[in-house]
Design an enzyme around this catalytic site. Structure first.
Site, PDB file in Angstrom:
ATOM      1  N   CYS A   5      -1.138 -39.652  32.457  1.00 45.59           N
ATOM      2  CA  CYS A   5      -1.069 -40.717  31.450  1.00 45.59           C
ATOM      3  C   CYS A   5      -1.761 -41.993  31.928  1.00 45.59           C
ATOM      4  O   CYS A   5      -2.623 -42.537  31.239  1.00 45.59           O
ATOM      5  CB  CYS A   5       0.390 -40.975  31.107  1.00 45.59           C
ATOM      6  SG  CYS A   5       0.605 -42.212  29.854  1.00 45.59           S
ATOM      7  N   LYS A  51      -6.748 -45.504  25.629  1.00 51.01           N
ATOM      8  CA  LYS A  51      -6.499 -46.679  24.779  1.00 51.01           C
ATOM      9  C   LYS A  51      -7.451 -47.816  25.140  1.00 51.01           C
ATOM     10  O   LYS A  51      -7.853 -48.605  24.278  1.00 51.01           O
ATOM     11  CB  LYS A  51      -5.049 -47.137  24.909  1.00 51.01           C
ATOM     12  CG  LYS A  51      -4.137 -46.628  23.834  1.00 51.01           C
ATOM     13  CD  LYS A  51      -3.739 -45.181  23.876  1.00 51.01           C
ATOM     14  CE  LYS A  51      -4.550 -44.103  23.320  1.00 51.01           C
ATOM     15  NZ  LYS A  51      -4.038 -42.759  23.585  1.00 51.01           N
ATOM     16  N   HIS A  57       7.542 -63.372   7.731  1.00 50.64           N
ATOM     17  CA  HIS A  57       6.434 -63.329   6.781  1.00 50.64           C
ATOM     18  C   HIS A  57       5.310 -64.242   7.254  1.00 50.64           C
ATOM     19  O   HIS A  57       5.580 -65.360   7.684  1.00 50.64           O
ATOM     20  CB  HIS A  57       6.907 -63.802   5.404  1.00 50.64           C
ATOM     21  CG  HIS A  57       5.803 -63.822   4.398  1.00 50.64           C
ATOM     22  ND1 HIS A  57       5.277 -62.658   3.861  1.00 50.64           N
ATOM     23  CD2 HIS A  57       5.101 -64.846   3.858  1.00 50.64           C
ATOM     24  CE1 HIS A  57       4.304 -62.978   3.021  1.00 50.64           C
ATOM     25  NE2 HIS A  57       4.167 -64.291   3.000  1.00 50.64           N
TER      26      HIS A  57
END
Ligand code: FAD
Length: 468
Positions: free
Chosen positions: A47, A56, A447
């Site tokens: 990994c 990634k 938000h």
């Protein structure tokens, strides 16, 4: 044992230092066990060194390159954008991989875990032989955790070497291939295909089954396929790869589709058709450890093999080959050795494909729920209904919630869209805690954020959506 080679006694020994092994070693040490970890190659396993992390990093470099090339939507234009791939690779290795692996070494030392470099072989159920490049040592142990991981599968006609790469070769290329063929459109193939397409390669993916990313639902995959199309990536499904011929400065890839033989020329071909467990050639039979026909070690719900003092975790045991699954099983095994009453529960195990856009799933799909005899329903909220997604100019995709009909308990979620890899954790927590859609709908979400999609999808499941 040769004369003079006295066995060194160990309490808990972990074989392999991937996300399974190093986590098991640390947790066992935290619980007061005296721990040693044996690693034959790199600390951090697949990994950290040649898997999740470097892939990634390349994916992120590809995104930056594409954004620099074209951000005209935002009124941003640039000239003379250049990719220095040598620098990308240098950053991936020194700026990312090496930093993380030295962090793991530091953590092991901090927890007083003894690091033994070498390859471990079982002699019997209480003894290991560790081979170093120029010496060997015998160890006896009370408990062992096998975390030896997996390696790429080689298929006939595609012998690794030269221009025929496995995923490790695909991650360490010195140049961006002009033409890149990928055999196998699973998560690893699709992620690296997207990364290299973003970095400028002309990518062709050859997949044996009718759909790339076969572990995800069709409507999710469709969004990734549309993006691949836009990037000019060619996807050939239901095709059988036959042979690669390395011509020195190129490679010819022969495959069969619709009963016809075709050949494509490329700079490199990468084979990502699956991985096999590292359980052969390490004496597991001598220790009496049972494996299934695929070489996976059979374990109970604490990770214990049929030999009571030998445990196994991660890619060597059945289930999805994922890093976080390995680390989860690691903690259970280490705790079981300490006598804790623990057991694995895979109900809320997320899976992610870091494609464009990201795909993430956790818990059950609607099909799985129905197959399990549950009365369930599914609701889809589009990313286009979210202000943050709009401000990111990333509105493609959706979140689907699967809930029980009777009391709206969240039993599954699937996300296709920007940020899916982070958003899935909230849903894993909801499933793990047995929350229902109302619990989420009544939770205040900031938000504007992508997280609001979880709230909106929950309101939809309750039949009272605001934003759709
Ligand atoms: C390109 C790629 C991308 C991936 N991306 C992701 C991702 O984004 N997310 C995710 O969850 N998973 C990802 N994976 C899968 C993930 O890497 C594995 O699931 C994970 O590494 C398994 O962990 P493990 O601890 O079981 O074994 P490994 O990480 O395979 O580690 C096993 C270690 O054991 C050592 N070893 C083996 N045999 C012996 C022996 N006899 N003696 C001593 N040492 C030995 C090996 O050298 C190795 O270091 C990816 C894999 C690849 C190849």
């Amino acid at each position: 044992m040769v004369v003079g080679d006295f066995a060194i006694e160990l309490d808990t020994v972990v074989i392999g230092s991937g996300p399974g092994g190093y986590v098991a070693a640390i947790r066992a040490a935290e619980l007061g066990q005296t721990v040693a970890i044996i690693e034959r190659e790199f600390i951090g396993g697949v990994c950290l060194n040649v898997g999740c992390i470097p892939s990634k990093a390349l994916i992120s470099a590809g995104h930056h390159y594409q954004e620099a090339l074209d951000s005209s939507t935002f009124g941003v234009t640039a000239e003379n954008v250049k990719l220095d791939f040598e620098k990308t690779q240098e950053w991936k290795q020194n700026g990312v991989v090496n930093k993380l692996t030295s962090g793991v070494k530091f953590l092991l030392k901090k927890h007083k875990v003894e690091i033994i470099e070498g390859e471990a072989f079982f002699v019997d159920e209480q003894t290991l032989r560790v081979i170093h490049p120029d010496s060997a040592q015998t160890y006896s142990f009370n408990n062992a955790i096998v975390a030896t991981g997996s390696r790429p599968i080689e298929i006939p006609g595609f012998k690794f070497g030269g221009r025929v790469l496995d995923s490790t070769g695909g991650l360490s290329l010195k140049e961006v291939p002009k033409k890149f063929v990928i055999i196998g459109g699973g998560v690893i193939g699709a992620e690296l295909g997207a990364a290299y397409a973003n970095l400028g390669s002309e990518v062709t993916i050859i997949e044996g089954t009718p759909q790339i990313l076969p572990t995800y639902e069709k409507d999710m995959v469709k969004i990734v396929e549309d993006d691949f199309k836009q990037k000019g990536v060619k996807i050939i499904t239901s095709a059988m790869a036959r042979e690669a011929v390395d011509n020195g400065d190129s490679v010819s890839v022969r495959y069969e589709v619709d009963g016809k033989e075709e050949t494509i020329e490329a700079d490199y071909v990468m084979v990502t058709v699956g991985r096999r467990p590292n359980t052969n050639d390490m004496g597991l039979e001598q220790a009496g450890v049972e494996m299934n026909e695929r070489g996976l070690i059979q374990v109970d719900n604490q990770g214990r093999t049929n030999i009571p003092n030998i445990y196994a975790i991660g890619d060597v045991v059945p289930g999805a080959a994922l890093a976080h699954k390995a680390s989860y099983e690691a903690k259970i095994a280490a705790e079981a050795i300490s006598g804790k009453k623990v057991a694995v529960d895979y109900k809320a195990m997320p899976a992610v494909a870091f494609t464009d856009p990201e795909l993430a799933s956790v818990g059950m799909t609607i099909k799985e729920a129905k197959e399990a005899g549950l009365e369930a329903k599914a609701f889809k909220f589009p990313f286009s209904g979210n202000g943050r997604a709009l401000s990111l100019a990333k509105t493609e995709g959706f979140m689907r919630l699967v809930t029980t009909v009777e009391d709206n308990v969240i039993i599954g979620a699937q996300i296709a869209g920007v940020g899916a890899s982070d958003m899935v954790s909230e849903l894993a927590l909801a499933i793990e805690s047995g929350m229902n859609a109302e619990d989420i709908a009544l939770t205040i979400h900031p938000h504007p954020s992508l997280g609001e999609i979880v709230m909106d999808a929950s309101e939809l499941a309750l039949g009272m959506p605001i934003h759709i």
